[in-house]
Design a protein around this motif. Structure first.
Motif: not given
Length: 630
Positions: A155-175
């Motif tokens: 896979g590929w992780a974009p060079d973006d500090r917040q992209a993953l958190k935005t994409a997985l917003s259905d999950f609690d941030e603590r998880l």
């Protein structure tokens, strides 16, 4: 109810899987395994195998795989907890009472698996998106085809500090933090751990994603080339092997497991058809990982790069493995040519080149010897003494007594041959003219040596083995310093014998250099019993056999007094620990009997050989006599 992994492992260890399965399936012995026609699908030839040592069954036809609990669930239709209770009853174990905290932890782990699955799907989608073009080009340059990319889940992780958190917003941030996907810093927003990296999922034995590894596209100073997930409730890097779920199935067919340095090495090997490869998680091989490997095969093959880092990695693995060694279980080592990793070698020599190396691995003992011998210059006696000290430090870490003893003997033999090489007698004029002199064979002992040994040892020669060993060393003086440690240990236990040992150590060079001493074919050895037929005391013995028998006799001679002392100590404990003392005494007496038996075998072997030679000579003489009569 949450059951701890330790409790489940204990349950499985108490159940013999083949006995459980044989209640409903007729199994046949097949080497170390059992086989049968698969109970999960119709077939005419057996493809269903049961391995008690590894605790699982597997069908190569329908791919059904599992352990004792799986069998109870699949064959008897029991829910998980009912299967566990049934097996626990048979094993005499109590099922732990419900633990609310453990239940919450189990629920959290299940949720984390969902998080990791969602992250993996997102990374794969990003690789296929327009933003993943550079990553796709990188994988193409590495020679990875579409099939390999899909199979290993790149896979590929974009060079973006917040992209993953935005994409997985259905999950609690603590998880996301707990899963190691986000980094939490005081007074800052949590941000993505993996950025601008090609991503690889790390999976457990059940093929669930538990962590990730990421590689940058271009090497940059100050930036780690590879980055793995931190330890989490799902992932313990010291207890995980990359690609284990694929390699376990492949190793059952090949009977081998290859341990590479990194996951890109594993993928290169798999792409070439070598499916039975795993890798540690960017660290030295741990004790837990070695035990995982030994569950698959007895002697995994370490395949490390042909550079200094690869050598260091192999030695770190050796140092971890030495204390764990047990009969039949070890490590083997293949070191690639200098400057090459598996991908380079496969590109240069193809699959055949790799197969050729894998067919001739070196042993763990060879690795230790070669590494320490080449670790530093050996130009002085002090340097050579340092080599011996380092070798013995490795030996001292081995826990199993028999393996420890054998490693010590073998390494001391190699050290003796290296540190005390035989003299080149051919350069000396007197010996060039003596065709009867055999440097590698047992030499008659000069009379002055016999006299000195008699004076030095006096009563020590009353024992047959002691007399034979001392006489053998006098006839094979090149072996004296090889066994110096054992001789000095022996000397400490007997003051009279110490004089003979001192004489041998001091006179070894004189015994080797016999240019000024007359050699008599009928010379008399140090007085040993007339019926002594050790190979190292007999004329015409095979030199290699004589040296091996002499080394074993020295070891047995040293072990015997220690054994007798231990028997006395065990006898003294009868009043306080009668059962333990009796068991220990029986074990020691059994070992003493083994020593006596082995000594008898050594003498009888030579006697039988001599008798056979005499028969041949008699037959030849008889044949000649008949011809003369005719």
């Amino acid at each position: 109810m949450a059951l701890s992994p330790a409790w489940l492992d204990e349950l499985k260890s108490r159940i013999t899987l083949s006995a459980l399965i044989q209640r409903s399936v007729k199994l046949q012995r097949a080497g170390r395994e059992w086989k049968a026609c698969c109970p999960f699908h119709s077939e005419n030839t057996p493809s269903f195998y049961v391995n008690d040592q590894k605790g699982f069954y597997h069908c190569f036809g329908c791919q059904q795989h599992g352990g004792a609990i799986d069998w109870m669930m699949e064959q008897h239709g029991l829910p998980f907890m009912d299967a566990v209770k049934e097996l626990a009853s048979e094993a005499g174990m109590d099922v732990p009472a419900p633990d609310p905290r453990a239940a919450r932890q189990a629920e959290q782990r299940a949720t984390l698996h969902d998080v990791m699955k969602a992250a993996q799907e997102w990374f794969v989608a990003q690789l296929a998106a327009p933003g993943g073009a550079d990553a796709r080009a990188y994988l193409e340059r590495r020679g990875l085809d579409e099939h390999t990319i899909r199979r290993f889940g790149f896979g590929w992780a974009p060079d973006d500090r917040q992209a993953l958190k935005t994409a997985l917003s259905d999950f609690d941030e603590r998880l996301l933090i707990e899963a190691g996907l986000l980094i939490e810093v005081e007074e800052k927003l949590p941000y993505s751990r993996f950025r601008g990296r090609v991503m690889l999922p790390i999976q457990d034995a059940r093929e669930r994603v538990i962590a990730f590894g990421g590689r940058i596209l271009q090497d940059r100073d100050g930036v780690a080339k590879y980055l793995n997930s931190p330890d989490t409730p799902l992932f313990d890097k010291g207890r995980t092997l990359y690609n284990l779920h694929r390699a376990a199935a492949a190793s059952r067919k090949s009977g081998r497991v290859i341990v590479a340095e990194g996951y890109m090495d594993v993928i290169a090997l798999a792409a070439a058809g070598l499916e039975d490869a795993v890798a540690p998680m960017g660290t030295a091989l741990t004790e837990q990982q070695i035990e995982l490997l030994w569950r698959m095969v007895d002697k995994p093959v370490l395949c490390f790069d042909g550079d200094k880092a690869g050598t260091r990695a192999a030695m770190r693995a050796a140092e971890r493995a030495l204390p764990l060694l047990r009969p039949g279980h070890s490590l083997q080592v293949v070191q690639l040519p200098a400057g090459l990793d598996p991908d380079d070698l496969l590109g240069r020599d193809g699959r055949k080149g790799m197969d050729k190396l894998l067919e001739a691995p070196k042993s763990l003992l060879d690795l230790v010897w070669e590494h320490e011998r080449e670790a530093s210059p050996l130009a002085s006696p002090e340097d050579k003494a340092g080599l011996k000290a380092r070798l013995m430090e490795h030996v001292d870490t081995i826990q199993h007594p028999d393996i420890k003893s054998l490693y010590r003997r073998e390494l001391l033999d190699r050290y003796g041959s290296f540190a005390y090489p035989p003299r080149d007698f051919a350069r000396k004029e007197p010996f060039q003219k003596r065709a009867f002199f055999r440097r590698d064979g047992p030499q008659p002992t000069p009379p002055h040596v016999t006299k000195r040994l008699r004076e030095a040892s006096s009563g020590a020669f009353r024992d047959m083995l002691t007399a034979a060993v001392l006489g053998g060393l006098a006839r094979h003086p090149a072996e004296i310093h090889r066994h110096s440690d054992n001789l000095l240990a022996l000397a400490k236990s007997d003051a009279q014998l110490a004089r003979a040992v001192d004489f041998l150590l001091e006179s070894s060079e004189d015994l080797e250099d016999r240019g000024n001493s007359p050699i008599f074919a009928n010379d008399v050895l140090p007085p040993a019993p007339d019926n002594t037929r050790f190979s190292f005391l007999m004329e015409g013995s095979d030199p290699e056999e004589a040296r091996e028998d002499l080394a074993e006799a020295v070891a047995l001679l040293v072990e015997r007094p220690a054994l007798e002392a231990a028997i006395v100590a065990a006898t003294r404990r009868f009043d306080t620990d009668p059962e333990g003392a009796f068991a220990e005494q029986q074990r020691l007496r059994k070992r003493k009997l083994e020593i006596d038996t082995r000594l008898g075998q050594m003498t009888r072997k030579r006697a039988a050989s001599q008798a056979f030679e005499n028969e041949i000579a008699d037959a030849a003489e008889h044949s000649v006599a008949e011809q003369e009569t005719d």
